[in-house]
Design a protein around this motif. Structure first.
Motif, PDB file in Angstrom:
ATOM      1  N   GLN A  59      24.135  46.208 107.279  1.00  0.00           N
ATOM      2  CA  GLN A  59      23.759  45.560 106.016  1.00  0.00           C
ATOM      3  C   GLN A  59      24.891  45.608 105.002  1.00  0.00           C
ATOM      4  O   GLN A  59      25.041  44.684 104.182  1.00  0.00           O
ATOM      5  N   MET A  60      25.691  46.684 105.044  1.00  0.00           N
ATOM      6  CA  MET A  60      26.763  46.875 104.059  1.00  0.00           C
ATOM      7  C   MET A  60      28.042  46.154 104.435  1.00  0.00           C
ATOM      8  O   MET A  60      29.039  46.277 103.739  1.00  0.00           O
ATOM      9  N   ILE A  69      33.023  49.073  89.085  1.00  0.00           N
ATOM     10  CA  ILE A  69      32.698  48.341  90.316  1.00  0.00           C
ATOM     11  C   ILE A  69      31.199  48.119  90.418  1.00  0.00           C
ATOM     12  O   ILE A  69      30.728  47.012  90.728  1.00  0.00           O
ATOM     13  N   LEU A  70      30.417  49.161  90.132  1.00  0.00           N
ATOM     14  CA  LEU A  70      28.968  49.034  90.215  1.00  0.00           C
ATOM     15  C   LEU A  70      28.428  48.151  89.102  1.00  0.00           C
ATOM     16  O   LEU A  70      27.513  47.343  89.321  1.00  0.00           O
ATOM     17  N   ALA A  71      28.981  48.289  87.909  1.00  0.00           N
ATOM     18  CA  ALA A  71      28.517  47.486  86.779  1.00  0.00           C
ATOM     19  C   ALA A  71      28.772  46.002  87.008  1.00  0.00           C
ATOM     20  O   ALA A  71      27.997  45.142  86.566  1.00  0.00           O
ATOM     21  N   GLU A  72      29.855  45.697  87.715  1.00  0.00           N
ATOM     22  CA  GLU A  72      30.206  44.305  88.008  1.00  0.00           C
ATOM     23  C   GLU A  72      29.446  43.750  89.206  1.00  0.00           C
ATOM     24  O   GLU A  72      29.597  42.576  89.553  1.00  0.00           O
ATOM     25  N   GLY A  73      28.625  44.583  89.847  1.00  0.00           N
ATOM     26  CA  GLY A  73      27.871  44.136  91.013  1.00  0.00           C
ATOM     27  C   GLY A  73      28.717  44.007  92.254  1.00  0.00           C
ATOM     28  O   GLY A  73      28.362  43.249  93.172  1.00  0.00           O
ATOM     29  N   GLY A  74      29.826  44.746  92.308  1.00  0.00           N
ATOM     30  CA  GLY A  74      30.748  44.626  93.436  1.00  0.00           C
ATOM     31  C   GLY A  74      30.209  45.182  94.735  1.00  0.00           C
ATOM     32  O   GLY A  74      30.707  44.843  95.814  1.00  0.00           O
ATOM     33  N   ILE A  75      29.198  46.043  94.666  1.00  0.00           N
ATOM     34  CA  ILE A  75      28.612  46.650  95.870  1.00  0.00           C
ATOM     35  C   ILE A  75      27.096  46.619  95.732  1.00  0.00           C
ATOM     36  O   ILE A  75      26.543  46.997  94.697  1.00  0.00           O
ATOM     37  N   ASP A  76      26.433  46.173  96.775  1.00  0.00           N
ATOM     38  CA  ASP A  76      24.969  46.137  96.793  1.00  0.00           C
ATOM     39  C   ASP A  76      24.453  47.541  97.118  1.00  0.00           C
ATOM     40  O   ASP A  76      24.703  48.076  98.204  1.00  0.00           O
ATOM     41  N   LEU A  77      23.738  48.136  96.180  1.00  0.00           N
ATOM     42  CA  LEU A  77      23.274  49.512  96.340  1.00  0.00           C
ATOM     43  C   LEU A  77      21.880  49.624  96.957  1.00  0.00           C
ATOM     44  O   LEU A  77      21.470  50.716  97.343  1.00  0.00           O
ATOM     45  N   LYS A  78      21.163  48.520  97.055  1.00  0.00           N
ATOM     46  CA  LYS A  78      19.788  48.595  97.541  1.00  0.00           C
ATOM     47  C   LYS A  78      19.689  49.226  98.938  1.00  0.00           C
ATOM     48  O   LYS A  78      18.788  50.037  99.182  1.00  0.00           O
ATOM     49  N   PRO A  79      20.572  48.893  99.886  1.00  0.00           N
ATOM     50  CA  PRO A  79      20.431  49.514 101.216  1.00  0.00           C
ATOM     51  C   PRO A  79      20.713  51.015 101.213  1.00  0.00           C
ATOM     52  O   PRO A  79      20.262  51.724 102.119  1.00  0.00           O
TER      53      PRO A  79
END
Length: 339
Positions: free
Chosen positions: A201-202, A295-305
């Protein structure tokens, strides 16, 4: 206030502690979420942190009050912060390596941590969580910063092929950050089916199970017989550390992130004759922590999984740590909801 404390090997209790008051240069955080880190599990199993210490260092919360002299922060701000509190005066700190400060103070290790209603921290460690970013995501900045630090040490380029050994939280963040930076191919080795599925998924290009798949054959085919340019060992077991060099091409780089408390016997002849660059990585600098937050604030990585479960202090005391230590555990990151 309620706090989860370590009293000895496999002995965690939720107890009442006095609510701390901020002194000069300090802020009192009403903790919202705290992540369970692999180091917390090691401490629980071996009892290696000071007894009576409140554990937890991956936190996000809201400023409750500030002490004298604090002018940059005010009650109501949503914050996270670095767990490693450097002295800023020793040689590593002066060289920009505050992650290996000689006088390091660590939240949840050498001072009370974040698995409590309130957390007291120096103002310099704080970072504001941007509006629109879920509060719980702030508790994932610290493990992402560890991945950012590791990748910064090797300066990965897009055309390279990387192998990530282990799809725990840090391994998955290494994978995600490598793909975010545009790396050509990332291969993940993981024996746990649930975590292997999360790696897919990642964005992993290939996921192999070393207990089932012939890793050498697959790697030979995937790298045209050369081996990986970069190998990130994110498990911390003697066998995975020992075998990491076999995954690398001649002149490649092996980076050890995994924490292993016991000696590891390595056959160095193969590393020397193939000029494998064996490097280590620990924690992250304050600047890399801030970069991870961006990076997280910009949505660079999907954290849901990555977020598997959100539990209470009582639930984590009663079963959470034990379940996470089981080899078949499907969870990646468990967050504790405090308030």
């Amino acid at each position: 206030m309620k706090a989860l404390v370590l009293n000895g090997p496999e002995d965690m209790q939720v107890i009442e502690k006095p609510k701390p008051q901020p002194g000069p240069g300090e802020a009192l955080i009403k903790v919202g979420f705290c992540g369970i880190c692999g180091s917390d599990l090691h401490a629980y199993k071996a009892g290696m942190f000071p007894y009576g210490m409140t554990v937890g260092h991956e936190y996000a919360g809201i400023i409750e009050s500030v002490g004298p002299g604090v002018t940059e922060w005010c009650p109501g701000q949503r914050v996270t912060g670095t767990a490693s509190l450097a002295c800023h005066d020793c040689r590593p700190c002066r060289d920009g390596q505050d992650n290996i400060c000689k006088a390091m103070n660590v939240i949840g290790v050498t001072r009370d941590g974040a698995m409590a209603d309130y957390l007291l921290v120096p103002e310099e460690s704080l970072c504001e969580i941007p509006s629109g970013m879920p509060l719980e995501y702030g508790a994932l900045v610290e493990p992402l910063s560890v991945a950012v630090h590791a990748i910064n040490k090797v300066e990965a380029t897009a055309e390279e092929i990387a192998v990530v050994v282990g799809a725990g939280t840090v391994g998955l963040f290494v994978l995600a950050e490598l793909k975010r930076q545009g790396l050509n191919k990332v291969i993940v080795l993981e024996v746990n089916p649930a975590r292997a599925a999360v790696a897919c998924q990642m964005g992993a290009d290939v996921v192999l199970n070393p207990l089932r798949d012939n890793v050498d054959d697959h790697l030979y085919r995937l790298t045209d017989g050369a081996g990986a340019d970069l190998v990130f060992e994110c498990v911390g077991l003697p066998d995975t550390i020992r075998d990491a060099g076999n995954l690398s091409r001649q002149g490649g780089t092996v980076l050890i992130l995994g924490i292993c408390e016991i000696p590891v016997e390595i056959f160095f002849l193969g590393l020397v004759t193939r000029e494998i660059q064996l490097r280590t990585s620990y924690g992250a600098t304050a600047e890399e922590f801030r970069r991870a937050l961006c990076i997280l604030a910009e949505g660079g990585i999907d954290l849901k999984p990555i977020i598997s479960r959100i539990v209470s202090l009582e639930e984590i005391r009663d079963s959470g740590f034990d379940s996470l230590l089981e080899k078949s555990c499907p969870d990646v990151k468990v967050l504790v909801k405090i308030q």
